[in-house]
Design an enzyme around this catalytic site. Structure first.
Site: not given
Ligand code: NAD
Length: 337
Positions: A125, A154, A150
C-alpha cells in the site's frame, strides 16, 4: 498454468481473478469469507464463463495451509490479497491485524520456501510512504514509520518477503496500491463493504442511494486548491490488470531483482470535492455532504509517480475517475435492489 489467489473473493482479488482467467490462467481461490460473499464466485463465472476452484480456508490456520499445499503440490505462483484492511479497526485490535496479516503470510511463505521455483505477488500500500515530501511519490520515496498497525503489517510484510526471497528460490513483486475504486464494467462484481464503509467512494455511493444521511468531508482547510485532501484513485480493473502483467514478468523470468517494487496508481491527484463532483456528474444528482473537522492521521496529499510501472511493466491505466465513479454507482444501484 495454475495460480493461487488468496482473498480472491474480495474486492481487488475478484477483479484480478477475472483478468487472470481471461488471460488463460487456471485460478484457485482461497478465502475464508471473512470480508466477502460466496456469491462473488457466481459473479466471476458470469463474466468469464469459468468457475474458479474455491477452497474455504482460513490462512491463519497453519495446519489447513499445509494440507492445502500437500493437495496442490504443483502450486508455486501466488497472488496474496488476503488480509484485514481497516486502518481504524487495526488501531483498536492490533493483535488481530498482526495475526491475520502476518501469520497468514508466514504460513504461505513456509510452503513456498522449499519449492524449486516460486513467484509471489504481494498487495502492499502507498501507506508505507506516509506523508511523502515530494509529489508525485516514486518508489524511492523513503518508507515512513507506520501510523497504524495495518500500515505496519504492510511494511513488515514487504520485509518478510524480501528476507525470504534472499535465501530461497522465490521471486516477488511488491505492489503498492494507491486508492482502488470502481467496479467491473459487467456490473457482476464490485466492492462489498461490510457495515459503515471506511473508504470514500463506497460512502459516497451509499449516501447517493440514501443508505447514509450525508457524507462528512474531514477538513477543507488543507493546503490544497479547494482545501480538501488529495488522493490517487485507481480503477480496480486497471489495478487488476497490473497483477497479471506482474505475474507474467515473474513467470517469464523478466524480473531484474529477486524482489521488485511498483507503485500502482493513476498518477493523478484528486481532491475529495473533485471526487464528489465526479459522482454528481455521473449520477446526475447532488450529494448530501458537510465539511467537518480534520480527522486525525489524515495526510494532505498522496499521488503516485507511475513511471516505473509504465516503463518496466509496460502497464498503464486506461480508465478515468469518472469511469470509476460511474461503475461504482451502477454497482451500488444493483446491490441495493
Ligand atoms: P477485501 O477485504 O475486499 O479482500 C480481502 C479478502 O481476503 C476477503 O475476501 C477476505 O474474506 C479474505 N481474507 C481475509 N483474511 C483471510 C484469511 N485469514 N484467510 C483467508 N481469507 C482471508 O480487501 P481488498 O480491498 O480486496 O484488498 C486486498 C488486499 O489489498 C489487502 O491485502 C489490502 O490490505 C490491500 N490493499 C487494499 C487497498 C484498498 O483500499 N482496498 C489499498 C491498499 C492495499
Amino acid at each position: 498454468m495454475k495460480i493461487l489467489v488468496t482473498g480472491g473473493l474480495g474486492f481487488i482479488g475478484s477483479h484480478t481473478v477475472v483478468e487472470l482467467q481471461q488471460e488463460g490462467f487456471e485460478v484457485i481461490i482461497v478465502d475464508n469469507l471473512s470480508n466477502s460473499s460466496i456469491d462473488v464466485l457466481q459473479g466471476i463465472q458470469s463474466i468469464t464463463g469459468k468457475e474458479p476452484i474455491f477452497e474455504n480456508i482460513d490462512l491463519r490456520n497453519k495446519v489447513e495451509v499445509q494440507a492445502f499445499f500437500k493437495k496442490h503440490t504443483d502450486l508455486s505462483n501466488v497472488i496474496h490479497f488476503a488480509a484485514s484492511k481497516a486502518v481504524g479497526e487495526s488501531v483498536e485490535k492490533p493483535l488481530d491485524y498482526y495475526e491475520n496479516n502476518i501469520s497468514s503470510l508466514v504460513y504461505l511463505l513456509q510452503e513456498l520456501q522449499n519449492k524449486p521455483e516460486a513467484n509471489f505477488i504481494f498487495s502492499s500500500s502507498c501507506t508505507v510512504y506516509g506523508q511523502a515530501e515530494k509529489m508525485p511519490i516514486d518508489e524511492n520515496s523513503p518508507i515512513q514509520p507506520a501510523v497504524s498497525p495495518y500500515g505496519n503489517t504492510k511494511q513488515m510484510g514487504e520485509e518478510i518477503i524480501t528476507d525470504t526471497a534472499k535465501v530461497t528460490n522465490m521471486s516477488a513483486i511488491l505492489l503498492r496500491y494507491f486508492n482502488p475504486v470502481g467496479a467491473h464494467s459487467s456490473n457482476a462484481i464490485g466492492e462489498l463493504p461490510l457495515g459503515v464503509p471506511q473508504n470514500l467512494v463506497p460512502f459516497i455511493t451509499q449516501t447517493g442511494i440514501g443508505l447514509r444521511k450525508e457524507l462528512s468531508v474531514y477538513g477543507a482547510d488543507y493546503d490544497t486548491a479547494d482545501g480538501t485532501c488529495i488522493r490517487d484513485y485507481i480503477h480496480v480493473v486497471d489495478l487488476a490488470k497490473a497483477h497479471v502483467v506482474a505475474l507474467k514478468r515473474l513467470i517469464d523470468k523478466k524480473n531484474k531483482d529477486k524482489v521488485e517494487v511498483f507503485n500502482l496508481g493513476s498518477g493523478v491527484g484528486s481532491s475529495v470535492l473533485e471526487v464528489i463532483q465526479a459522482f454528481e456528474k455521473v449520477s446526475d444528482q447532488k450529494l448530501a455532504y458537510k465539511i467537518v473537522d480534520r480527522r486525525e492521521g489524515d495526510i494532505t496529499r498522496a499521488y503516485a509517480n507511475t513511471d516505473k510501472a509504465n516503463k518496466v511493466l509496460g502497464w498503464k491505466t486506461e480508465l478515468s475517475l469518472e469511469d470509476a465513479m460511474a461503475s461504482a454507482w451502477k454497482w451500488e444501484q444493483k446491490i441495493r435492489k
